[in-house]
Design an enzyme around this catalytic site. Structure first.
Site, PDB file in Angstrom:
ATOM      1  N   CYS A 281       1.098  -1.340  -0.112  1.00  0.00           N
ATOM      2  CA  CYS A 281      -0.213  -0.412  -0.233  1.00  0.00           C
ATOM      3  C   CYS A 281       0.832   1.522   0.175  1.00  0.00           C
ATOM      4  CB  CYS A 281      -1.102   0.251   1.397  1.00  0.00           C
ATOM      5  SG  CYS A 281      -1.669  -0.943   1.748  1.00  0.00           S
TER       6      CYS A 281
HETATM    7  N1  SAJ Z   1       6.395   2.121   8.447  1.00  0.00           N
HETATM    8  C1  SAJ Z   1       7.969   2.912   8.664  1.00  0.00           C
HETATM    9  N2  SAJ Z   1       7.174   4.078   9.843  1.00  0.00           N
HETATM   10  C2  SAJ Z   1       6.448   4.111  10.821  1.00  0.00           C
HETATM   11  C3  SAJ Z   1       5.228   3.347  10.086  1.00  0.00           C
HETATM   12  C4  SAJ Z   1       5.420   2.497   9.341  1.00  0.00           C
HETATM   13  O1  SAJ Z   1       8.942   2.749   8.623  1.00  0.00           O
HETATM   14  O2  SAJ Z   1       6.128   4.944  11.466  1.00  0.00           O
HETATM   15  C5  SAJ Z   1       6.961   1.465   7.423  1.00  0.00           C
HETATM   16  C6  SAJ Z   1       6.751  -0.182   8.046  1.00  0.00           C
HETATM   17  O3  SAJ Z   1       7.367  -0.456   8.696  1.00  0.00           O
HETATM   18  C7  SAJ Z   1       6.060  -1.020   6.089  1.00  0.00           C
HETATM   19  C8  SAJ Z   1       5.382   0.509   5.226  1.00  0.00           C
HETATM   20  O4  SAJ Z   1       6.485   1.665   6.341  1.00  0.00           O
HETATM   21  O5  SAJ Z   1       7.452  -1.314   6.213  1.00  0.00           O
HETATM   22  C9  SAJ Z   1       4.447   1.041   5.799  1.00  0.00           C
HETATM   23  O6  SAJ Z   1       3.968   0.654   7.223  1.00  0.00           O
HETATM   24  P1  SAJ Z   1       2.391   0.831   7.602  1.00  0.00           P
HETATM   25  O7  SAJ Z   1       2.380   0.664   8.688  1.00  0.00           O
HETATM   26  O8  SAJ Z   1       1.205   2.101   6.977  1.00  0.00           O
HETATM   27  O9  SAJ Z   1       1.374  -0.504   7.843  1.00  0.00           O
HETATM   28  P2  SAJ Z   1       1.167  -1.453   5.987  1.00  0.00           P
HETATM   29  O10 SAJ Z   1       1.577  -1.394   4.364  1.00  0.00           O
HETATM   30  O11 SAJ Z   1       0.585  -2.558   5.707  1.00  0.00           O
HETATM   31  O12 SAJ Z   1      -0.360  -0.333   6.332  1.00  0.00           O
HETATM   32  C10 SAJ Z   1      -1.391  -0.551   5.876  1.00  0.00           C
HETATM   33  C11 SAJ Z   1      -2.493   0.518   5.426  1.00  0.00           C
HETATM   34  N3  SAJ Z   1      -3.281  -0.019   5.321  1.00  0.00           N
HETATM   35  C12 SAJ Z   1      -4.421   0.060   4.528  1.00  0.00           C
HETATM   36  O13 SAJ Z   1      -4.026   1.089   2.912  1.00  0.00           O
HETATM   37  C13 SAJ Z   1      -6.020   0.601   4.136  1.00  0.00           C
HETATM   38  C14 SAJ Z   1      -2.292   1.893   5.692  1.00  0.00           C
HETATM   39  O14 SAJ Z   1      -3.405   2.883   5.292  1.00  0.00           O
HETATM   40  C15 SAJ Z   1      -2.451   1.972   7.029  1.00  0.00           C
HETATM   41  O15 SAJ Z   1      -2.618   3.565   8.117  1.00  0.00           O
HETATM   42  C16 SAJ Z   1      -1.418   0.799   8.122  1.00  0.00           C
HETATM   43  O16 SAJ Z   1      -1.699  -0.459   7.514  1.00  0.00           O
HETATM   44  C17 SAJ Z   1      -1.778   0.637   9.837  1.00  0.00           C
HETATM   45  O17 SAJ Z   1      -1.662   1.569   9.999  1.00  0.00           O
HETATM   46  O18 SAJ Z   1      -1.192  -0.064   9.627  1.00  0.00           O
END
Ligand code: SAJ
Length: 440
Positions: A281
């Site tokens: 995403c």
């Molecule tokens: N990450 C960082 N720092 C952060 C947050 C995330 O480096 O502060 C990295 C994570 O390790 C990962 C990537 O970014 O590699 C994405 O992480 P994510 O927490 O955004 O997780 P995702 O990709 O599963 O995103 C989903 C998304 N959900 C949808 O699109 C419906 C996102 O909008 C959500 O906010 C996120 O999950 C969530 O909050 O868990």
């Protein structure tokens, strides 16, 4: 909200079917978005037909088994046995349906352009079987304008008119795999239609199975909502990744800075630096917006810049490993590096776009001997090698360990005890004083 009795006749009929739960519901694409949605509508009492090109997925569902971590097999088994859920790979089933949600992948091509092939293929199937009185909703994350510019002409090619004969909406998926608190039923559902009648029918549809529905004025707004949500995350992660590099150069503990900033009770939301941006995403969705805005003559500079910063983090991690070994007069070449965590974020098994893959690739390119451990990922297929997850005991023979994914299942005491050097890119070892622990 248009008074029901002033809606087109087809809308009134469809609303009756939706409200009486006699509408036959269909979901095209039974992945981590489609299957939970199909299950929610079946649980709400609708007869649901899941449609997927994968016969294996179809067979698993019909056998009462789930392959999506947030959907218990017991739910699938119960709904299938009660005749409320069935799956098929035969798209002609659409001809018998009253509503169809399309939840298929929207990846990026290597050129960072949108790959709409899955959406086009699924929509062509729907167009082939579309009939008066249908509600079609696209849920796949995509650029603003997709529903109106790509799907609408395909469906109106049948001679039917959107908003009169059939109803067409966009509704962004917001599924967060593994989220213990927010799942499909209780995540507010944004929905926008080609016409107000479309929006009204779409909102009534979701209202039968989900807790909260957020109607917006059209499909473009609904498409843009999703892109704002995920671009917001990607850019803020880029900001703190750049801050991490700055803080390292200025010998400041970026983790302490962020934790202290997070005490601000308003106007701030913490994001955390890391080894890079993974998942299907966050690293991808913003480039759907960037691509479309370029067509509108506007360069999405924030997105491009954050993309470069986040994309550079694996290289930054490898340079930190190289510097740490250099301080011990060890070249990276032939050093043994143990990567802890392959999944793109903690406590899941998904390695799509995982920065761990880039880090392993870069280390191998520089001649390092690489091993990894990940309790959720038993095997990793790299370009020229297949690695298997090692037990943590292997740490005692490495020159440097790097925590790339902070799985809760890791034994961090053992990691600190066995590894001679640990680069922690996730602050998993927060507060530990050991001198051989280095932080991003
Ligand atoms: N990450 C960082 N720092 C952060 C947050 C995330 O480096 O502060 C990295 C994570 O390790 C990962 C990537 O970014 O590699 C994405 O992480 P994510 O927490 O955004 O997780 P995702 O990709 O599963 O995103 C989903 C998304 N959900 C949808 O699109 C419906 C996102 O909008 C959500 O906010 C996120 O999950 C969530 O909050 O868990």
């Amino acid at each position: 909200m248009t008074p029901t009795d002033t809606l087109p006749l087809a809308a009134r009929h469809l609303l009756e079917k939706i409200r009486s739960r006699s509408a036959r519901v269909g979901v095209v694409g039974l992945g981590y978005v489609g299957l939970p949605l199909a299950v929610e509508f079946a649980k709400a009492g609708f007869q649901v037909t899941g449609i997927d090109i994968s016969q294996q997925k179809v067979d698993q569902i019909n056998a009462g088994s789930s392959y999506v971590q947030d959907v218990p097999s017991s739910d699938v088994r119960d709904l299938v046995s009660r005749g409320l859920l069935r799956a098929t790979a035969d798209f002609s089933a659409i001809a018998e349906l009253d509503t169809v949600n399309i939840a298929v992948p929207t990846p990026l091509r290597k050129t960072k352009d949108p790959d709409m092939s899955y959406v086009v293929s699924a929509s062509q199937q729907v167009a082939r079987h579309i009939h008066p009185g249908m509600l079609v909703i696209l849920e796949s994350t995509t650029y603003p304008g997709t529903t109106e510019e790509l799907l609408l002409p395909m469906f109106e090619g049948s001679g039917l008119k959107a908003g009169r004969d059939f109803f067409l909406c966009f509704s962004p998926e917001r599924v967060d795999p593994g989220n213990p608190k927010y799942q499909t039923k209780n995540i507010p559902k944004v929905v926008g239609g080609i016409t107000p009648a479309c929006t009204q029918v779409g909102a009534a549809f979701y209202g039968m199975a989900l807790d909260t529905v957020v109607p917006v004025s059209n499909t473009v707004v609904a498409e843009m909502v999703k892109l704002l949500e995920n671009t917001f995350r990607m850019i803020n992660i880029g900001l703190v990744n750049e801050l991490a590099v700055m803080c390292h150069r200025m010998n400041i503990n970026v983790w302490e800075v962020i934790d202290a900033a997070a005490t601000k009770p308003f106007g701030f939301m913490p994001f955390y630096p890391g080894p890079g941006l993974g998942g299907h995403c966050i690293p991808i969705d913003p480039f759907y917006l960037s691509w479309k805005s370029k067509q509108a003559g506007i360069e999405a500079r924030f997105i491009e810049l954050a993309g470069h910063i986040n994309g550079d983090m694996p290289r930054w991690v490898v340079s930190r490993i190289q510097d740490a070994l250099n301080d011990q007069c060890k070249p990276l070449r032939n050093s043994r590096i143990h990567v802890l965590g392959a999944a793109y974020k903690r406590d899941i098994d998904d390695v799509r776009e995982s920065p761990a893959l880039d880090i392993i690739h870069l280390l191998m390119q520089r001649g390092a001997a690489v091993a990894y451990s990940d309790p959720y990922v038993p095997e990793l297929r790299m370009d020229h090698a297949t690695l298997r997850s090692e037990p943590l005991d292997a740490l005692s023979s490495c020159d440097c360990a790097v925590i790339v994914t902070d799985h809760r299942a890791f034994d961090y005491d053992k990691i600190v005890r066995l590894a001679p050097l640990v680069l922690d890119t996730r602050n998993a070892l927060k507060g530990r004083p050991e001198a051989h622990i280095l932080r991003l």
